[in-house]
Design a protein around this motif. Structure first.
Motif, mmCIF file in Angstrom:
data_model
loop_
_atom_site.group_PDB
_atom_site.id
_atom_site.type_symbol
_atom_site.label_atom_id
_atom_site.label_comp_id
_atom_site.label_asym_id
_atom_site.label_seq_id
_atom_site.Cartn_x
_atom_site.Cartn_y
_atom_site.Cartn_z
ATOM 1 N N SER A 76 0.830 -1.201 0.000
ATOM 2 C CA SER A 76 0.000 0.000 0.000
ATOM 3 C C SER A 76 0.867 1.255 0.000
ATOM 4 O O SER A 76 0.593 2.216 -0.741
ATOM 5 N N ALA A 77 1.930 1.254 0.814
ATOM 6 C CA ALA A 77 2.831 2.407 0.855
ATOM 7 C C ALA A 77 3.560 2.582 -0.473
ATOM 8 O O ALA A 77 3.747 3.714 -0.942
ATOM 9 N N GLU A 83 2.062 6.571 -6.999
ATOM 10 C CA GLU A 83 0.982 7.469 -7.424
ATOM 11 C C GLU A 83 1.356 8.928 -7.156
ATOM 12 O O GLU A 83 1.115 9.812 -7.987
ATOM 13 N N GLY A 84 1.943 9.187 -5.993
ATOM 14 C CA GLY A 84 2.345 10.542 -5.669
ATOM 15 C C GLY A 84 3.433 11.065 -6.588
ATOM 16 O O GLY A 84 3.410 12.226 -7.010
ATOM 17 N N CYS A 85 4.385 10.194 -6.918
ATOM 18 C CA CYS A 85 5.465 10.578 -7.829
ATOM 19 C C CYS A 85 4.913 10.939 -9.199
ATOM 20 O O CYS A 85 5.285 11.964 -9.778
ATOM 21 N N VAL A 86 4.024 10.120 -9.722
ATOM 22 C CA VAL A 86 3.444 10.389 -11.048
ATOM 23 C C VAL A 86 2.638 11.681 -11.026
ATOM 24 O O VAL A 86 2.724 12.506 -11.944
ATOM 25 N N ALA A 87 1.868 11.898 -9.968
ATOM 26 C CA ALA A 87 1.061 13.118 -9.870
ATOM 27 C C ALA A 87 1.935 14.358 -9.810
ATOM 28 O O ALA A 87 1.557 15.424 -10.313
ATOM 29 N N ALA A 88 3.136 14.241 -9.226
ATOM 30 C CA ALA A 88 4.020 15.397 -9.064
ATOM 31 C C ALA A 88 4.836 15.706 -10.317
ATOM 32 O O ALA A 88 5.526 16.714 -10.355
ATOM 33 N N LEU A 101 11.048 7.323 -9.713
ATOM 34 C CA LEU A 101 10.458 6.006 -9.490
ATOM 35 C C LEU A 101 11.529 4.999 -9.083
ATOM 36 O O LEU A 101 11.316 4.158 -8.199
ATOM 37 N N VAL A 102 12.687 5.088 -9.721
ATOM 38 C CA VAL A 102 13.812 4.206 -9.349
ATOM 39 C C VAL A 102 14.242 4.490 -7.911
ATOM 40 O O VAL A 102 14.532 3.565 -7.146
ATOM 41 N N ASP A 103 14.286 5.760 -7.526
ATOM 42 C CA ASP A 103 14.630 6.106 -6.143
ATOM 43 C C ASP A 103 13.684 5.441 -5.149
ATOM 44 O O ASP A 103 14.107 4.984 -4.077
ATOM 45 N N ILE A 104 12.393 5.395 -5.497
ATOM 46 C CA ILE A 104 11.420 4.739 -4.616
ATOM 47 C C ILE A 104 11.754 3.254 -4.478
ATOM 48 O O ILE A 104 11.749 2.695 -3.374
ATOM 49 N N THR A 145 -0.288 5.958 -16.768
ATOM 50 C CA THR A 145 -0.576 7.384 -16.896
ATOM 51 C C THR A 145 0.689 8.166 -17.227
ATOM 52 O O THR A 145 0.689 9.045 -18.111
ATOM 53 N N LEU A 146 1.778 7.869 -16.530
ATOM 54 C CA LEU A 146 3.047 8.553 -16.790
ATOM 55 C C LEU A 146 3.503 8.329 -18.224
ATOM 56 O O LEU A 146 3.860 9.281 -18.940
ATOM 57 N N LEU A 147 3.487 7.092 -18.675
ATOM 58 C CA LEU A 147 3.996 6.789 -20.006
ATOM 59 C C LEU A 147 3.087 7.352 -21.094
ATOM 60 O O LEU A 147 3.559 7.761 -22.163
ATOM 61 N N GLN A 148 1.792 7.381 -20.841
ATOM 62 C CA GLN A 148 0.881 7.973 -21.824
ATOM 63 C C GLN A 148 1.131 9.466 -22.000
ATOM 64 O O GLN A 148 0.969 10.007 -23.092
#
Length: 214
Positions: A76-77, A83-88, A101-104, A145-148
């Motif tokens: 979940s985390a 999701e937060g990374c993509v939104a930002a 994303l890799v950092d996550i 969403t990011l790739l689109q």
């Protein structure tokens, strides 16, 4: 093979009960982070949590149910972070987004490596498929969403398998380095991002091009 009961015995309804569950799960994570699966059992978790074994069993019927609850929280985390990374990253480059994303992924694997390895092992062993699919869907939707957003930079139209493939690539590279040491190599994030960009921007072979229509 006997059925493994992974369901909590009951859900906490009062603040005190919720605090007890939090204490038990935090202790379970500490035991796995320090001793991995070899030292993990309900008696040890109860000891580290400072609760009676009876209190632990009020909520979790066995150690597999404890691990399943930790995996739920972990996934979940992870989904929320992605999701937060993509939104930002609505107005930033694909490379910058992939690096974050890799950092996550690196933080998840290296922050507590014994815990991460134990949860990976148990995730493969336990019958958690239905419980994990929702998290996988959330992560897949975010990355799609990011790739689109960057479809014009991709070598070919985005396919569902592309999202799966980039996770396999990133996970394999990060876990391979994590198994060799307790600190991530300085170049790890750049290597993983470069591999992902190479995959996404390399045209498929003629025989691999998805059919149009039909």
């Amino acid at each position: 093979m006997p059925r493994i009961d992974l369901r909590p015995r009951k859900s906490p309804r009062q603040a005190r009960s919720a605090d007890t569950v939090e204490t038990i799960l935090a202790a379970a994570a500490r035991v796995l982070a320090r001793e991995s699966l070899a030292g993990f059992n309900t008696n040890r978790v109860a000891e580290v949590a400072g609760v009676s074994i009876g209190s632990l069993y009020q909520y979790f019927p066995n150690k597999s149910a404890l691990v399943a609850a930790l995996i739920d929280r972990h996934e979940s985390a992870l989904a929320a972070s992605i999701e937060g990374c993509v939104a930002a990253h609505r107005d930033r480059s694909l490379r910058d987004a992939l690096l974050e994303l890799v950092d996550i992924g690196i933080a998840q694997q290296y922050a507590r490596p014994l815990l991460a390895a134990a949860l990976d092992h148990e995730e493969a062993r336990l019958p958690l498929g239905p419980r994990l699919r929702g998290y996988e869907q959330r992560i897949g939707n975010a990355v799609t969403t990011l790739l689109q957003r960057h479809a014009s930079e991709l070598a070919s139209p985005l396919q569902p398998s592309d999202v799966q493939d980039i996770f396999v690539i990133a996970k394999a590279m990060i876990e391979a380095d994590a198994s060799a040491g307790r600190t991530p190599p300085a170049d790890l994030r750049d290597r993983v991002a470069r591999a992902l960009l190479g995959y996404l921007k390399t045209p498929p072979a003629a025989g691999d091009t998805p059919a149009e229509g039909g």
